[in-house]
Structures are given as structure tokens and as C-alpha cells.
Design a protein around this motif. Structure first.
Motif, short mmCIF file in Angstrom:
data_model
loop_
_atom_site.label_atom_id
_atom_site.label_comp_id
_atom_site.label_asym_id
_atom_site.label_seq_id
_atom_site.Cartn_x
_atom_site.Cartn_y
_atom_site.Cartn_z
N GLY A 154 -3.56 5.12 -8.05
CA GLY A 154 -3.70 3.67 -8.16
C GLY A 154 -2.39 2.96 -7.88
N ALA A 155 -2.37 1.67 -8.19
CA ALA A 155 -1.17 0.86 -7.95
C ALA A 155 -1.15 -0.32 -8.89
N ARG A 156 0.06 -0.82 -9.12
CA ARG A 156 0.26 -2.03 -9.91
C ARG A 156 0.51 -3.18 -8.96
N LEU A 157 -0.31 -4.23 -9.07
CA LEU A 157 -0.24 -5.38 -8.18
C LEU A 157 0.35 -6.58 -8.90
N HIS A 158 0.93 -7.48 -8.11
CA HIS A 158 1.41 -8.76 -8.62
C HIS A 158 0.57 -9.86 -7.98
N ARG A 159 -0.20 -10.57 -8.79
CA ARG A 159 -1.07 -11.63 -8.27
C ARG A 159 -0.25 -12.91 -8.12
N LEU A 160 -0.02 -13.34 -6.89
CA LEU A 160 0.86 -14.48 -6.64
C LEU A 160 0.28 -15.79 -7.18
N ALA A 161 -1.03 -15.88 -7.27
CA ALA A 161 -1.65 -17.13 -7.70
C ALA A 161 -1.27 -17.50 -9.12
N ASP A 162 -1.19 -16.51 -10.01
CA ASP A 162 -0.90 -16.83 -11.41
C ASP A 162 0.24 -16.00 -12.00
N GLY A 163 0.86 -15.15 -11.19
CA GLY A 163 2.01 -14.38 -11.65
C GLY A 163 1.67 -13.20 -12.55
N THR A 164 0.41 -12.86 -12.66
CA THR A 164 0.03 -11.75 -13.53
C THR A 164 0.13 -10.42 -12.79
N ARG A 165 0.19 -9.35 -13.58
CA ARG A 165 0.17 -8.00 -13.02
C ARG A 165 -1.19 -7.38 -13.30
N VAL A 166 -1.67 -6.65 -12.34
CA VAL A 166 -2.97 -6.00 -12.48
C VAL A 166 -2.83 -4.54 -12.06
N ASP A 167 -3.25 -3.64 -12.92
CA ASP A 167 -3.27 -2.22 -12.58
C ASP A 167 -4.64 -1.88 -12.01
N ILE A 168 -4.65 -1.29 -10.82
CA ILE A 168 -5.88 -0.84 -10.18
C ILE A 168 -5.89 0.69 -10.23
N ALA A 169 -6.78 1.24 -11.00
CA ALA A 169 -6.93 2.69 -11.06
C ALA A 169 -7.81 3.15 -9.91
N ALA A 170 -7.32 4.13 -9.17
CA ALA A 170 -8.08 4.63 -8.01
C ALA A 170 -7.89 6.13 -7.89
N ARG A 171 -8.89 6.77 -7.37
CA ARG A 171 -8.80 8.22 -7.17
C ARG A 171 -7.94 8.57 -5.95
N ALA A 172 -7.78 7.62 -5.02
CA ALA A 172 -6.95 7.83 -3.84
C ALA A 172 -6.42 6.48 -3.37
N VAL A 173 -5.26 6.50 -2.73
CA VAL A 173 -4.63 5.28 -2.23
C VAL A 173 -4.26 5.47 -0.77
N VAL A 174 -4.56 4.46 0.04
CA VAL A 174 -4.12 4.41 1.44
C VAL A 174 -3.04 3.34 1.56
N LEU A 175 -1.86 3.75 1.97
CA LEU A 175 -0.80 2.79 2.26
C LEU A 175 -0.93 2.33 3.71
N ALA A 176 -1.13 1.03 3.91
CA ALA A 176 -1.21 0.45 5.25
C ALA A 176 -0.42 -0.85 5.25
N THR A 177 0.78 -0.78 4.70
CA THR A 177 1.60 -1.96 4.41
C THR A 177 2.51 -2.38 5.55
N GLY A 178 2.49 -1.65 6.66
CA GLY A 178 3.32 -2.02 7.81
C GLY A 178 4.72 -1.46 7.73
N GLY A 179 5.49 -1.74 8.77
CA GLY A 179 6.87 -1.28 8.84
C GLY A 179 7.83 -2.26 8.20
N CYS A 180 9.09 -2.21 8.63
CA CYS A 180 10.12 -3.07 8.06
C CYS A 180 10.87 -3.78 9.18
N ALA A 181 10.81 -5.11 9.18
CA ALA A 181 11.52 -5.93 10.16
C ALA A 181 12.66 -6.71 9.53
N PHE A 182 12.96 -6.46 8.27
CA PHE A 182 14.16 -6.99 7.58
C PHE A 182 14.21 -8.51 7.54
N LEU A 183 13.04 -9.15 7.49
CA LEU A 183 12.98 -10.62 7.42
C LEU A 183 13.81 -11.26 8.54
#
Length: 528
Positions: A154-183
Motif C-alpha cells: 500500500g501507500a500513504r497519500l496526502h490529499r491536497l484538497a484538505d491536507g489530510t493523510r490517507v493510508d491505502i492498503a493494497a495487496r500490490a502497488v504499481v509505481l507509474a509516477t514518471g521520471g524526474c525533470a527537476f522542476l
């Protein structure tokens, strides 16, 4: 805590294909995006080519051979064949099930070698929703969750709308977050800060090809549009009107970079004929928006250009792929798209948008299906497992918190070492070593005292991820004492046959590198 089968982190092409293929197995799937799935990221911002080749032996052979030498012969023919096959099927699926409006030639042939990003991603979002996937927009992941036995769950998320943290329990995780362009302000890449690679390494994954991370794209000085194919029709000039010799030849970007160190460079797309100019406007309409607003005709007028760092978004380095299903070697963790190494199909030279688009479709499909199979094998008892946050820097300082240390300062310090052409593009050990030493200082200061009290924790983690990326890529660049693919060293201008290997990288505080022979480099096509 309710457990789902598959959590996909990232809502670009790789993430949406992963979600679709995971859901197709009957798995329960949630997709969390740092931005808004369907409109954020590099693909959604513009058009892109696709490595779409008809299954004819001669065409496929030509397609695979086209970049092997450029990539230093580090690509793998078996993986290239798999990607060509999968991409052909997925593009056809996009045309049929996704009803994507591919253009049609005068003879009635559907032309499927490119897509308009906004239309493509709008349809992908709709398809994901119709597949029953839960989408969490504006919910960047802060860290992965692990179990006592080291599996990712799983993963711990930060909800930008209200600033809360949410833990999502999952049996498997796919990372598809992209590369790094250093802003660096390159088009569509402000969400691409390398977060997924940092989370993967914290969970125990390895990286590969991080030396192939110095991709810079030509852009008009007054925009962030980095669609470089059109500059094949360009003539480049100095400020006095003289043609910049060598700028239009192989290796011309290095000539431009050296010149920009001391004076401006200008450009005109004057080598395109009328038919090509019309086709260019249709193919990339947003390329011309700023020109039209400023009253500049790029085909006849000279305009100033710059180079913007695209890092591992356009480069080929990323998390090492350990299996045919894009598993990482860490149980429960899969990777897709630009967060994963593209060496398997590109070797050490950028595949540009075309190969990256094909890799996103293919790796996303494999990772989603593989993660679902893994999750469904776990059974219902997996939900009882205790989970622990795997994140470190920016979340759990090792020393006294430094209230004066901000994520903005960290980003600025990293950019000082990675954006300048003379450090990252025109690489030389005498410049790389002090840059890496400065980055080490930034890392250990952040490791000890960086916290997110009063700040957006996702921005703090992004700053940490950029620091990690910079250290990985400069460590790998120093370890490859030759020039191969994109990894050019001014003091080692030739290719060294003894270094015909991929280069693994890993670690956080102590970074290591290790050669991996190409014929043993994780290409055993075995599903985890």
C-alpha cells in the motif's frame, strides 16, 4: 483498514494502462494521481509519436536496429520485440475500444503512429472510470507501506484538497509516477520530481541506467514547449546573424549548449517546405500558440532558444525491471513508464516521445496485469497484515529538526548542481565530483533536519526525491568512464568495449554502483 487488490500511483499513460489491465482481471483497483488524471503530466500537455510498427519482419528489424548503435548496444532484442507486439495491440485497442480518432490517409489507412496527448488522456480517464477503478485526484503518495516481511502493501497519500493523510492498503502497488525533470519548467513536467524512484529505493528496489539522465530539450526562450522534432528543420544562428556551425548536425545540441554558456542562440525553422509547415501545425498545434500570440513566424523569423533539462523523463534511467511483468524484485511492487528504466528497448540513448509512449503502454499493461495476479494469489488473509511506512528523508528526520531548512532551499540547491549545461550536459569528472559533493551535503542536511511541519509534505518529499535523483545520476556518471549513448564524458570521449554493460545503482545515504552484463541484465522473461 479495507484492503484493495491493486493501487496504481500515477495517472499518466502508464498508470491508466496499468489500472485498465489490473481491473480487467477482476481485481479491485484504485488509481491515485499527484495531479488530475487525464490532464497532468508530459503526455497530456502535447502530442507524441508512438513506436507503432506493423508486424512485418523487415519493418520490425529496421525499427529495432534504428537506435541500437546510438544506445551503445545496451538494449535487448527480446524486450524490443515484446514492446513492439504489445504496443501494436494496445494502439489498436485504443482505436477500437477507446474510439480514439486517428487520422486517415487519402487511401483510407488509419495512421496510428502518434496521438494528441490531451485527447488521448481524456479518453484514458474515461476508460479507467468505466472499468470501475476508483480515481483519487490531487493525492500525491508520500511513502510506500511495507509489511514485516518486506513486501510492499500500500501507500500513504496526502490529499491536497484538505491536507489530510490517507493510508491505502493494497495487496500490490504499481509505481507509474514518471521520471524526474527537476522542476526545470519543461512542458508538463512539474509533477515529475522523481518521487516514485525514491519510494522504490526506500522499499529495497534497485536502479539502472541513471547515467543516461542528462536529456536536454530545445525550447523557445519564451516558452516551456519542448517538442524537439521540429528543430530538424531549423537553422541556428549567433546573435550577429552568422550561422552556428555544427548546430544542425549530429551532436549539434552540444554545440548549442557550449554557445549558450557565453551568448544567445537563435533559430528559424526555415528548412520546412509549405506542406511540412502545414503538417507541423496540425501535428503540434500548441507548439505554435506562443509564436502566434507574439506575432512571430517561426518559419521565417529568428527567435531565441534555450535548453531545458528533461532528466529521466526523456532519458532512459529508472527503477530496474526484474521480470517480464515489470516486477522489481521487491514483493508486491511493480513499475511502469518513465519511473522504470527504458534501457531494455532504448539502451543508453533517449527513445524520445515515440519509444517512451510505447513503453508506457506496454509496461503499464504488463505491470497492471502482473500486480493483479500477485494480489489475487495473496488471498483475503493478506488484509490482516500490519503495515509500516517505508519513507525516510523528509518524513522521519534522523537528528534535530532544522526549522530554517525549507523544501524550497533544497530544490534551489539541487538545481544549482543539475541545471547548468557545463555540469550535467557537458560532463567532466572535474565538474561532476564537486557537484556530487555539494549534493551529498544537501542530502545529509535534509536527512538529519528536514521536516514538513507547516509545509506541504508532498513538496518536501519531492525535494528529497530530486536530491536523491541527482546523487544517483552523478554517481553513475562518474562510474562510467567512457562515452556511451547519452552518457558523454569530455575526458573519456571514446566508447570502451570493457564497459559494455548496464550499470546498477542503489542506496540512500551510501550510494553504490555495480556493472551488470547485458546478457544477464534482468532479461529473463519470467513472471513473478
Amino acid at each position: 483498514m479495507t484492503e484493495i487488490d491493486v493501487l496504481v500511483l500515477g495517472g499518466g499513460p502508464a498508470g491508466t494502462w496499468a489500472a485498465l489491465k489490473a481491473a480487467a482481471t477482476g481485481a479491485s483497483v484504485t488509481l491515485a494521481d499527484k495531479g488530475f488524471c487525464g490532464s497532468s503530466g508530459a503526455t497530456a500537455a502535447a502530442g507524441t509519436g508512438i513506436w507503432y510498427v506493423r508486424p512485418e519482419a523487415e519493418l520490425r528489424e529496421k525499427a529495432m536496429a534504428s537506435r541500437e548503435a546510438l544506445g551503445g548496444y545496451l538494449a535487448d532484442r527480446e524486450w524490443m520485440t515484446r514492446v513492439l507486439d504489445e504496443t501494436f495491440d494496445r494502439v489498436n485497442e485504443l482505436a477500437e475500444a477507446g474510439r480514439y480518432p486517428f487520422p486517415v490517409s487519402p487511401d483510407g489507412t488509419s495512421l496510428r503512429t502518434g496521438v494528441q496527448g490531451p485527447e488521448y488522456m481524456k479518453r484514458q480517464r474515461l476508460r479507467v472510470q468505466r472499468a470501475g477503478v476508483t480515481i483519487l485526484d490531487h493525492s500525491p503518495a508520500l511513502e510506500l507501506l511495507r509489511t514485516a516481511d518486506g513486501a510492499v502493501a500500500g501507500a500513504r497519500l496526502h490529499r491536497l484538497a484538505d491536507g489530510t493523510r490517507v493510508d491505502i492498503a493494497a495487496r500490490a502497488v504499481v509505481l507509474a509516477t514518471g521520471g524526474c525533470a527537476f522542476l526545470s519548467k519543461t512542458l508538463g513536467c512539474n509533477v515529475n520530481t522523481g518521487d516514485g524512484a525514491l519510494m522504490a529505493v526506500e522499499a529495497g528496489a534497485e536502479l539502472s541506467g541513471m547515467e543516461f539522465s542528462n536529456a536536454y530539450a530545445i525550447a523557445p526562450e519564451f516558452t516551456s514547449v519542448t517538442k524537439t522534432a521540429y528543430y530538424g528543420f531549423a537553422t541556428f544562428y549567433l546573435g550577429n546573424g552568422e550561422v552556428l556551425r555544427g548546430a544542425s548536425s549530429k551532436g549539434g545540441r552540444s554545440v548549442i549548449a557550449r554557445t549558450l554558456l557565453s551568448e544567445p542562440v537563435f533559430c528559424t525553422l526555415d528548412q520546412a517546405d509549405e506542406a511540412q509547415r502545414r503538417a507541423m501545425r496540425v501535428g503540434q498545434p500548441n507548439f505554435f500558440l506562443t509564436f502566434d500570440r507574439l506575432g512571430i513566424d517561426p518559419f521565417t523569423d529568428r527567435f531565441p532558444i534555450t535548453l531545458l533539462l528533461e532528466g529521466t523523463v526523456r532519458g532512459t534511467g529508472g527503477v530496474r525491471v526484474a521480470g517480464a511483468d515489470c516486477s522489481t524484485g521487491v514483493p508486491g511492487l511493480y513499475v511502469a513508464g518513465d519511473v522504470a528504466t527504458r534501457e531494455l528497448i532504448c539502451g543508453g540513448f533517449t527513445g524520445g516521445g515515440s519509444h517512451n509512449a510505447a513503453w508506457a503502454m506496454s509496461s503499464g499493461s504488463w505491470a497492471g496485469a502482473g500486480a493483479a495476479r500477485y494480489a489475487l494469489r495473496q488471498g483475503n488473509s493478506a488484509g490482516d497484515r500490519k503495515r509500516f511506512g517505508a519513507g525516510e528523508i523528509g518524513l522521519r528526520p534522523t537528528g534535530q529538526i532544522d526549522a530554517g531548512l525549507s523544501h524550497g532551499e533544497i530544490v534551489a540547491a539541487v538545481q544549482r548542481e543539475v541545471l547548468p549545461y557545463e555540469k550535467n550536459y557537458l560532463r567532466h569528472g572535474d565538474r561532476l565530483r564537486p557537484a556530487l559533493a555539494a549534493l551529498d551535503d544537501v542530502w545529509f542536511a535534509a536527512r538529519e533536519g528536514l521536516a514538513h511541519a507547516g509545509a506541504d509534505p508532498s513538496k518536501v518529499r519531492s525535494a528529497a526525491a530530486m536530491t536523491a535523483h541527482a546523487r544517483w545520476m552523478y554517481t553513475a556518471a562518474l562510474a562510467r568512464t567512457e562515452s556511451r549513448g547519452m552518457a558523454r564524458r569530455e575526458e573519456f570521449p571514446d566508447q570502451d568495449p570493457a564497459q559494455h554493460h548496464r550499470l546498477l545503482t542503489g542506496g540512500l545515504d551510501e550510494i553504490w554502483t555495480a556493472p551488470e552484463p547485458v546478457f544477464l541484465a534482468g532479461t529473463e522473461l519470467v513472471s513473478a
